[in-house]
Every structure is written in structure tokens, then in C-alpha cells.
Enzyme design. Structure first.
Site, mmCIF file in Angstrom:
data_model
loop_
_atom_site.group_PDB
_atom_site.id
_atom_site.type_symbol
_atom_site.label_atom_id
_atom_site.label_comp_id
_atom_site.label_asym_id
_atom_site.label_seq_id
_atom_site.Cartn_x
_atom_site.Cartn_y
_atom_site.Cartn_z
ATOM 1 N N GLU A 133 -34.142 -32.001 -52.565
ATOM 2 C CA GLU A 133 -35.532 -31.970 -53.021
ATOM 3 C C GLU A 133 -36.188 -33.346 -53.039
ATOM 4 O O GLU A 133 -37.407 -33.453 -53.209
ATOM 5 C CB GLU A 133 -35.609 -31.329 -54.413
ATOM 6 C CG GLU A 133 -35.295 -29.838 -54.381
ATOM 7 C CD GLU A 133 -35.320 -29.195 -55.751
ATOM 8 O OE1 GLU A 133 -35.206 -29.923 -56.761
ATOM 9 O OE2 GLU A 133 -35.445 -27.966 -55.814
ATOM 10 N N GLU B 284 -11.802 -27.263 -53.880
ATOM 11 C CA GLU B 284 -11.906 -28.374 -54.830
ATOM 12 C C GLU B 284 -10.551 -28.961 -55.224
ATOM 13 O O GLU B 284 -10.504 -29.986 -55.902
ATOM 14 C CB GLU B 284 -12.619 -27.914 -56.100
ATOM 15 C CG GLU B 284 -11.804 -26.951 -56.943
ATOM 16 C CD GLU B 284 -12.583 -26.456 -58.154
ATOM 17 O OE1 GLU B 284 -12.055 -26.623 -59.266
ATOM 18 O OE2 GLU B 284 -13.680 -25.912 -57.985
#
Length: 301
Positions: A84, A115
Site C-alpha cells: 500500500e 515457516e
């Protein structure tokens, strides 16, 4: 198992033990009541957030990057915040980077096993050519995600500034990083569902890191986003309104000056206020380090 038992974020919330017996409206009230504790938890770590912002600003001033890395919800929030920044603040792609364990596919489907390898975290930073001038923010609610641990350890070896964002006190990543941001929001409505309060806390902190950093490098004028990239109809309309609000001109005048400046909102405002030409205004902004308020002050005093 014993390690999970010690994590605040994995505990059972005594206030929601009966949540499966409640009608919908009361389930929602329970969730809302728990969400109310999040801003207070973030407030307690504002000094640590400020320390991180100051380091990020230094990195940006050197032409370096802010790099987020995480897994699951934490990784997605980092990628969201990074993505953004270009439209909001007009910064180039790659100035704020979001890395997620499992790569882009992990944004839309669960790849939680990705992960578990610390080497993958280090490798992700190697692949983007991490330098000592960059800032790496490792995001992990538990503070113990191997991908993030591996990344932060590699970043320290390189000499980059390291920041840990977790929701457990004295976490593993907090012990590694130069700056530890640890808003403790307590057990979730559903035990271990850390996309709830913990995720909200992380989102608030990430908002603060980028927004404050961008303000500090001149990406705002007053409380307006004067470096936004008008890349769609909504943003074009916003750019017109920003020029109108700051200069008092009409919508038609704002459209004309934006067309003259190639939709550069800062330049449009400076031209309208000072009456200077495009190149003169561009030079004035450069002299002011990109700070519109300073450029206006320099030209009107």
C-alpha cells in the site's frame, strides 16, 4: 507443547469460556469487548515504535529499504502494508518490501509449514540483496517463528537494523532484535486464534511504522497525502480535492494544474500557491528536500 503453554497469546481467555453457548449478538459483543484492549496495549509500546520509525527514516534517507518478514497472518499483514505504500505515498516499488514464508502463494492459501525453516528466512533476505543500511522488521505473534528468527539473525550478520514485532513479552525474536515492539493483548477470544487481537495489534503497529516514517520524510503536507499516485479514478478525485483544499482553487483549476504537472500533487499545489513555473517549482521542492511546507515557506517569505 510446554513452550506454547508459556505464551500469553496461546492462553485460554477466562472471559470467553462460554462463548459457544451464546447467541450471535453476545458472541459479537465478546469479540468487540476483547478488541477494545488492543489500542491500550499498542499505546504502551509507542516509545519502541518511535525508535523503530527513527531508524526507518534514516534508512530511507540513505536510499535503503524497510523489509517486513513473517509467516501466516503476520506475513500477510506485512505484505499488505508494503504493497500500500507506493499508491499512498508515491514511493518506488521496492522501497518497502514484504516477505512471507512460502512466497506469494502463501498470501491466498495456507502454507503454514513454510515457516519452520530458519534457513528460508535468511535465504529470502539474501535473494533481495539485504544491506547494512536496510531495516528488517520480523513479525511473529509468538515471537518464535523459525523463518523470522533465521531472517533476523541473518540481518544482524549483515549489519542491518533489526526490529521484532511480537505479542508476547521477552520473546525469542525480541531477544535477537535491536528494537523490540511487544504489544501484549492477552489471550484471544478463541485460544490461539492470533489473527484476532494479536493480528489487529500488529496491523496498528505496521500502520504507525510506515505512516510516521513517510510523514517524517516529507510525504505529507498538513494531514494530506500530497505524494499519492493518482492511478485510478478514486485517487484522481482525491488528488483534485487535495489541491483544492490546500490552495482554495476550483475543481477545474485543480484539474488544469494537475495536467500541467503530470498529476504531481506537490508540484500542483506549489504552482498554484506561488505562481512559479513547473521547473522552477520542481527545483524549489528539491532544494527543500521534498518537504512541501518548507518549499512554500521558502518561496513566500
Amino acid at each position: 507443547m510446554s513452550e506454547l503453554d508459556r505464551l500469553v497469546s496461546e492462553g485460554r481467555n477466562p472471559r470467553t469460556m462460554d462463548i459457544d453457548l451464546l447467541p450471535t449478538i453476545d458472541v459479537l459483543r465478546k469479540i468487540n469487548d476483547e478488541d477494545k484492549v488492543v489500542p491500550a496495549a499498542v499505546e504502551k509500546v509507542v516509545p519502541e515504535i518511535a525508535a523503530a520509525v527513527d531508524r526507518i527514516v534514516l534508512a530511507f534517507q540513505k536510499g535503503a529499504r524497510l523489509v517486513y518478514m513473517g509467516a501466516g497472518t503476520s506475513g500477510r499483514l506485512g505484505v499488505l502494508d508494503a504493497s500500500e505504500c507506493p499508491p499512498t505515498f508515491g514511493v518506488p516499488e521496492g522501497m518497502v518490501v514484504g516477505l512471507i514464508a512460502g512466497g506469494p502463494d502463501a498470501l491466498v492459501r495456507s502454507t503454514e509449514g513454510a515457516e519452520d525453516d530458519p534457513k528460508m528466512g535468511a535465504r529470502a533476505l539474501q535473494e533481495i540483496g539485504l544491506t547494512s543500511n536496510d531495516v528488517v522488521v520480523g513479525i511473529a505473534v509468538s515471537g518464535r517463528t523459525p523463518y523470522v528468527i533465521g531472517g533476523l539473525n541473518y540481518a544482524k550478520q549483515v549489519g542491518a537494523t533489526t526490529v521484532a514485532l511480537s505479542c508476547n513479552p521477552a520473546s525469542t525474536i525480541a531477544g535477537i532484535a535491536d528494537i523490540a515492539i511487544s504489544p501484549v493483548v492477552g489471550p484471544e477470544v478463541l485460544a490461539g486464534s492470533t489473527r484476532l487481537k494479536s493480528g489487529t495489534a500488529q496491523k496498528l503497529v505496521l500502520n504507525m511504522l510506515t505512516t510516521a516514517s513517510m510523514i517524517r520524510i516529507g510525504k505529507s503536507y498538513q494531514n494530506l497525502m500530497v505524494d499519492l499516485n493518482p492511478s485510478n479514478k478514486k485517487l484522481v478525485a482525491r488528488a483534485i480535492r487535495i489541491v483544492m483544499h490546500t490552495t482554495g482553487c476550483t475543481a477545474q483549476q485543480a484539474k488544469q494544474v494537475l495536467a500541467q504537472t503530470g498529476n504531481d500533487v506537490k508540484l500542483a499545489i506549489l504552482l498554484t500557491i506561488t505562481g512559479m513555473g513547473v521547473e522552477e517549482a520542481r527545483a524549489a521542492l528539491g532544494k527543500a528536500g521534498g518537504f512541501l511546507r518548507k518549499a512554500i515557506s521558502d518561496m513566500t517569505t
